[in-house]
Design a protein around this motif. Sequence first.
Motif, PDB file in Angstrom:
ATOM      1  N   GLY A 118      50.313  35.548  35.735  1.00 54.89           N
ATOM      2  CA  GLY A 118      51.514  36.676  36.002  1.00 54.89           C
ATOM      3  C   GLY A 118      51.540  38.002  35.295  1.00 54.89           C
ATOM      4  N   PRO A 119      52.646  38.824  35.583  1.00 53.97           N
ATOM      5  CA  PRO A 119      52.627  40.217  35.066  1.00 53.97           C
ATOM      6  C   PRO A 119      52.639  40.045  33.566  1.00 53.97           C
ATOM      7  CG  PRO A 119      54.414  39.829  36.890  1.00 53.97           C
ATOM      8  CD  PRO A 119      53.745  38.461  36.657  1.00 53.97           C
ATOM      9  N   GLY A 120      51.495  40.959  33.237  1.00 56.05           N
ATOM     10  CA  GLY A 120      51.185  41.300  31.856  1.00 56.05           C
ATOM     11  C   GLY A 120      50.301  40.226  31.156  1.00 56.05           C
ATOM     12  N   ALA A 121      50.058  39.162  31.894  1.00 54.36           N
ATOM     13  CA  ALA A 121      49.193  38.047  31.386  1.00 54.36           C
ATOM     14  C   ALA A 121      48.150  38.455  31.051  1.00 54.36           C
ATOM     15  CB  ALA A 121      49.484  36.766  32.318  1.00 54.36           C
ATOM     16  N   LEU A 122      47.228  39.448  31.886  1.00 55.30           N
ATOM     17  CA  LEU A 122      45.714  39.807  31.988  1.00 55.30           C
ATOM     18  C   LEU A 122      45.807  41.196  31.638  1.00 55.30           C
ATOM     19  CD1 LEU A 122      44.409  37.668  34.679  1.00 55.30           C
ATOM     20  CD2 LEU A 122      44.322  37.102  32.349  1.00 55.30           C
ATOM     21  N   SER A 123      44.665  41.671  30.757  1.00 58.16           N
ATOM     22  CA  SER A 123      44.588  43.013  30.592  1.00 58.16           C
ATOM     23  C   SER A 123      43.727  43.473  31.702  1.00 58.16           C
ATOM     24  CB  SER A 123      43.738  43.153  29.243  1.00 58.16           C
ATOM     25  OG  SER A 123      42.468  42.550  29.419  1.00 58.16           O
ATOM     26  N   ASP A 124      43.498  44.811  31.900  1.00 60.58           N
ATOM     27  CA  ASP A 124      42.674  45.202  33.005  1.00 60.58           C
ATOM     28  C   ASP A 124      41.289  44.790  32.742  1.00 60.58           C
ATOM     29  OD1 ASP A 124      44.898  46.628  34.042  1.00 60.58           O
ATOM     30  OD2 ASP A 124      44.542  48.405  33.158  1.00 60.58           O
ATOM     31  N   GLU A 125      40.928  44.943  31.507  1.00 62.70           N
ATOM     32  CA  GLU A 125      39.295  44.650  31.218  1.00 62.70           C
ATOM     33  C   GLU A 125      39.062  43.248  31.750  1.00 62.70           C
ATOM     34  OE1 GLU A 125      41.513  46.047  29.065  1.00 62.70           O
ATOM     35  OE2 GLU A 125      40.842  48.001  28.908  1.00 62.70           O
ATOM     36  N   ARG A 126      40.059  42.230  31.342  1.00 57.40           N
ATOM     37  CA  ARG A 126      39.846  40.924  31.569  1.00 57.40           C
ATOM     38  C   ARG A 126      39.939  40.631  33.239  1.00 57.40           C
ATOM     39  NH1 ARG A 126      40.181  35.847  29.019  1.00 57.40           N
ATOM     40  NH2 ARG A 126      39.013  37.085  27.609  1.00 57.40           N
ATOM     41  N   ARG A 127      40.713  41.197  33.845  1.00 57.54           N
ATOM     42  CA  ARG A 127      40.728  41.221  35.316  1.00 57.54           C
ATOM     43  C   ARG A 127      39.436  41.617  35.853  1.00 57.54           C
ATOM     44  NH1 ARG A 127      45.297  40.442  38.181  1.00 57.54           N
ATOM     45  NH2 ARG A 127      47.165  40.241  37.330  1.00 57.54           N
ATOM     46  N   ALA A 128      38.832  42.921  35.464  1.00 60.40           N
ATOM     47  CA  ALA A 128      37.704  43.336  35.857  1.00 60.40           C
ATOM     48  C   ALA A 128      36.600  42.257  35.474  1.00 60.40           C
ATOM     49  CB  ALA A 128      37.174  44.688  35.058  1.00 60.40           C
ATOM     50  N   ALA A 129      36.599  41.665  34.671  1.00 60.32           N
ATOM     51  CA  ALA A 129      35.436  40.719  34.246  1.00 60.32           C
ATOM     52  C   ALA A 129      35.569  39.563  34.939  1.00 60.32           C
ATOM     53  CB  ALA A 129      35.691  40.396  32.716  1.00 60.32           C
ATOM     54  N   LEU A 130      36.754  38.943  35.255  1.00 63.25           N
ATOM     55  CA  LEU A 130      36.974  37.892  36.207  1.00 63.25           C
ATOM     56  C   LEU A 130      36.586  38.342  37.737  1.00 63.25           C
ATOM     57  CD1 LEU A 130      40.397  36.773  34.923  1.00 63.25           C
ATOM     58  CD2 LEU A 130      38.366  35.322  35.090  1.00 63.25           C
TER      59      LEU A 130
ATOM     60  N   ALA B  80      47.218  32.709  42.303  1.00 65.03           N
ATOM     61  CA  ALA B  80      47.246  32.081  40.932  1.00 65.03           C
ATOM     62  C   ALA B  80      48.523  32.495  40.137  1.00 65.03           C
ATOM     63  CB  ALA B  80      45.903  32.484  40.162  1.00 65.03           C
ATOM     64  N   ALA B  81      48.818  33.753  40.344  1.00 66.06           N
ATOM     65  CA  ALA B  81      50.101  34.333  39.550  1.00 66.06           C
ATOM     66  C   ALA B  81      51.405  33.712  40.087  1.00 66.06           C
ATOM     67  CB  ALA B  81      50.282  35.695  39.864  1.00 66.06           C
ATOM     68  N   ILE B  82      51.470  33.087  41.305  1.00 64.07           N
ATOM     69  CA  ILE B  82      52.665  32.382  41.865  1.00 64.07           C
ATOM     70  C   ILE B  82      52.634  30.930  41.170  1.00 64.07           C
ATOM     71  CG2 ILE B  82      53.764  31.304  43.805  1.00 64.07           C
ATOM     72  CD1 ILE B  82      52.731  33.912  45.415  1.00 64.07           C
ATOM     73  N   ARG B  83      51.306  30.163  41.095  1.00 65.66           N
ATOM     74  CA  ARG B  83      51.086  28.780  40.862  1.00 65.66           C
ATOM     75  C   ARG B  83      51.223  28.750  39.433  1.00 65.66           C
ATOM     76  NH1 ARG B  83      52.281  24.598  43.625  1.00 65.66           N
ATOM     77  NH2 ARG B  83      51.105  22.629  42.684  1.00 65.66           N
ATOM     78  N   TRP B  84      50.458  29.758  38.558  1.00 66.56           N
ATOM     79  CA  TRP B  84      50.360  29.807  37.037  1.00 66.56           C
ATOM     80  C   TRP B  84      50.917  30.956  36.320  1.00 66.56           C
ATOM     81  CZ3 TRP B  84      45.245  28.588  39.453  1.00 66.56           C
ATOM     82  CH2 TRP B  84      44.983  27.049  40.041  1.00 66.56           C
TER      83      TRP B  84
END
Length: 356
Positions: free
Chosen positions: A102-114, A93-97
């Motif tokens: 991409g780098p810096g687009a998501l916080s650690d908290e948001r990544r964990a929730a996802l 997804a980081a490559i496609r969107w």
Amino acid sequence: MQTLKILQRSGPWRHGQRCNALQSGVQVPFHVAVARNAIRGCKQRTARWRTSQAKAGAAPASLAPVSDVFVLDFDGVVVDSEPEITASAFEAAAIRWPGLFGPGALSDERRAALREAMRTVRPVLVKGYESMVMLRLLLRDPNCVVTLRAILGRWGEELPRALAEWGESEAELSKLFESVRNEWMTGRTESWMALQVPYEGVTEALRGCPFPTYIASSKAAHRVAALSRAVLGLDLPADSPRLFASLLPPEEKKAEALSTIGSRPLCAAASTRLHFVDDRLDTLRAVAAVPELAARWKLYLADWGYNTAEEREAAAREPGVRVLSLPEFNELLRFGLVMGVDDGCEPTQEEVEAGV
């Protein structure tokens, strides 16, 4: 003094034969511990006899048929691959969107929730690239009940709708996703393998299984082979006749695989019990809908795999389908039966009254 009659066997125990149908022996003082030992001994002797029979049947020089044959799904039954699929989805997804993932687009908290939300919706995922679509749908609010229910309840509709809305195609997303996974698997093998976790006790049960075992998976053959070797320590080459891979759609292709396996000489004897374990209820229903398969195969839903509580409840009501727990699965692989359930060692009336 109250006594308990200890039963002595007149021959080897057979599946379904009640312990209290054996010849009676001597009288000994009654005690709860004695009763428990009697039950335990019965089960252990039953298991040892069944295992020895299977080994004898599997010997090339023996004409006796094997007692049991197993066909197992891989993801969701043998190995928990969800962490790897989700991690690969993030990379693809980081490559496609890149603006979204991409780098810096998501916080650690948001990544964990996802990641947590992705595990919730994993039961409806069929093809790997679908994880990218799920990830983007969940991006706005990973905890949104409406989105989670939409994915779980009508994924067949949500997937094409999302692709059309974003102007994406299955072919392009699938190509990207598989490329990311293959690069990770071959270029960063150790970290990729670390994300594939065998379910508790399964590795030992497979290694100790005395019965012929097949794998029927929607996963690509080269991945199943690599994981079997690196994660399970089992030799299962990609071209092995015991491996049926890339079975998509699973409902149709796994039924075909069972038909093929069931027609092999190994399974020809009517006395041979054929077991199929999968974590998708729809797949089991598809098999049960084929009369010749339903007549021969024992079907099990793996309750530790990728299915929902509603599916497990439905499976419990489904004719010909049995819901299996992980400890029961490990016993089934080792002995061809689940101790205390179908080992033929039902308690006697004396044991029931004693509360053992």
